[in-house]
Design a protein around this motif. Structure first.
Motif, PDB file in Angstrom:
ATOM      1  N   PRO A 209      31.832  -8.695  14.475  1.00 47.82           N
ATOM      2  CA  PRO A 209      30.478  -8.218  14.138  1.00 47.82           C
ATOM      3  C   PRO A 209      30.322  -7.774  12.681  1.00 47.82           C
ATOM      4  N   SER A 210      31.283  -7.039  12.156  1.00 49.84           N
ATOM      5  CA  SER A 210      31.146  -6.542  10.790  1.00 49.84           C
ATOM      6  C   SER A 210      31.095  -7.693   9.792  1.00 49.84           C
ATOM      7  N   THR A 325      37.601  -6.440   8.232  1.00 48.95           N
ATOM      8  CA  THR A 325      38.475  -6.836   9.335  1.00 48.95           C
ATOM      9  C   THR A 325      39.942  -6.692   8.925  1.00 48.95           C
ATOM     10  N   GLY A 381      22.701  -3.075  10.630  1.00 47.68           N
ATOM     11  CA  GLY A 381      24.070  -3.324  11.062  1.00 47.68           C
ATOM     12  C   GLY A 381      25.052  -2.294  10.566  1.00 47.68           C
ATOM     13  N   ARG A 383      26.117   0.488  11.654  1.00 48.58           N
ATOM     14  CA  ARG A 383      27.094   1.020  12.615  1.00 48.58           C
ATOM     15  C   ARG A 383      28.308   0.100  12.710  1.00 48.58           C
ATOM     16  N   SER A 384      28.076  -1.215  12.623  1.00 46.75           N
ATOM     17  CA  SER A 384      29.184  -2.170  12.661  1.00 46.75           C
ATOM     18  C   SER A 384      30.016  -2.131  11.387  1.00 46.75           C
TER      19      SER A 384
END
Length: 408
Positions: A209-210, A325, A381, A383-384
């Motif tokens: 997601p990030s 990531t 986005g 929060r991601s």
């Protein structure tokens, strides 16, 4: 401790200087074509939309090729990848220079984009691996090459373009041929066998997601970037030298903020905050450019200011990708670049089409709206992206951010 490292920056093995020189020429290619776009349109009787496809074919192939460059280099090694990339650039730049139609140049620019993707995906790792004085010295040298190339490219393109629109292409051929020979003769092969990566790794990375949030934001941000870069030569109304000087200023501004200003900002705010501050200001700059598009002096100022903001965004956004990531940096940057280059590929012809239909103001408003969407993507986005704000980049990650951010 920093003084000895700084003193050793300019004392490097010959192979480091060979790759650094090639980096300068490769980054010159970012703005080299800009000053000759109107001349190509006039000489080859091409429409602005056709002419802008010179950017589209180049960026589209560069982005798609990024999905496989890490897989290729992990199998054939850095030196072979560098040489193939440089060789392709020489061949396709020569074919561009000898072309008699804009359609042919569009096709050959696609081949150029493939060569560029292979080269830029490997150059930094080669310099870091071979430089004396540690990673810090390698990064300083690399950033110097990057800044010089981005700034000088439009200027050289303007002067050579004043002679002929073919001049900048022949200039790239000559310089890249020298770089090819230097890399062939001076760069040594790896002492260790490269670790092989899976072909599907970049595509799988986009499921995170990030990384997906950052890639989508970068897609819309790149629309703003390339409307400013690729469309502005037309409403400016300058000759090749005038356009070259304008984008020389743009390149200097971008290099200064990407290398020095962005790190200073990140000492005072998080990465997502830096992006949410910079993107709205960039959108406002594009709106002003659209409103004042008929005033050449005002448009030049907007272009330079845009360069300052783009430099900050390039570094902050791509550094965020490096921290989003636990994937290898080459895999994360490949996945991210493939998506963001789609925005860069679509923007120039869309801007030219909007200009033809609605006038020169609308392309800049379209670019501003795209940048606002990029900001909204980061905001929704966020929060991601918590990991992005809590991890500090090391020196190598900052260098990769500059590499991937400015190698478009």
């Amino acid at each position: 401790m920093s003084a000895p490292a700084a003193a050793s920056v300019w004392r490097q093995p010959a192979q480091v200087w060979a790759v650094a020189f090639a980096c300068v020429v490769a980054f010159m290619g970012i703005g080299l074509v800009d000053p000759i776009l109107p001349a190509i349109a006039e000489s080859l009787e091409a429409s602005p939309v056709q002419t802008e496809l010179l950017f589209t074919s180049y960026l589209l192939v560069t982005g798609l090729a990024m999905l496989v460059t890490s897989w290729i280099s992990s199998r054939i090694g850095a030196k072979a990848t560098l040489l193939i990339g440089l060789g392709l650039i020489v061949v396709f730049a020569l074919l561009c220079a000898m072309s008699g139609s804009v359609d042919a140049i569009i096709g050959f620019r696609a081949g150029w984009g493939l060569g560029n993707a292979l080269f830029i995906s490997t150059a930094l790792a080669t310099i870091v691996g071979a430089a004396s004085g540690g990673t810090g010295a390698a990064i300083v040298l690399y950033e110097a090459a990057l800044g010089l190339g981005i700034a000088v490219g439009p200027l050289l393109g303007g002067f050579l373009g004043e002679i002929s629109w073919r001049g900048p292409f022949f200039g790239v051929v000559a310089l890249m041929a020298i770089a090819f020979i230097a890399v062939l003769v001076l760069v040594r092969g790896p002492s260790e066998k490269p670790v092989r990566l899976a072909l599907s790794a970049p595509l799988k990375a986009l499921r995170v997601p990030s990384l997906a949030v950052l890639a989508i934001a970068a897609l819309f941000y790149n629309i703003g970037f390339f409307v400013l870069l690729a469309f502005s030569p037309f409403p400016l109304g300058f000759g090749a030298i005038g356009i070259g000087l304008t984008f020389f200023g743009w390149g200097v501004a971008l290099a200064v903020t990407s290398v020095w200003v962005a790190p200073l900002m990140l000492r005072r705010m998080t990465r997502t905050s830096a992006m949410l501050v910079t993107l709205p200001v960039l959108a406002a700059d594009l709106v002003v450019a659209g409103i004042l598009v008929d005033d050449a002096a005002a448009l030049v100022v907007c272009i330079i200011v845009g360069g300052l903001l783009l430099g900050v965004m390039n570094t902050v956004l791509t550094e965020s990708v490096m921290e989003a990531t636990d994937l290898p940096r080459s895999v994360a940057s490949s996945a991210y670049s493939a998506v963001r280059f789609l925005g860069g590929a679509a923007a120039p012809p869309l801007a030219a089409l909007l200009w033809h239909l609605y006038g020169p103001t609308v392309p800049y408003l379209f670019a501003a709206a795209s940048v606002v969407i990029a900001a909204a993507t980061i905001a929704f986005g966020r929060r991601s992206l918590a990991r992005v704000d809590t991890r500090e980049a090391d020196a190598a990650e900052e260098a990769v951010a500059v590499l991937v951010g400015d190698a478009a």
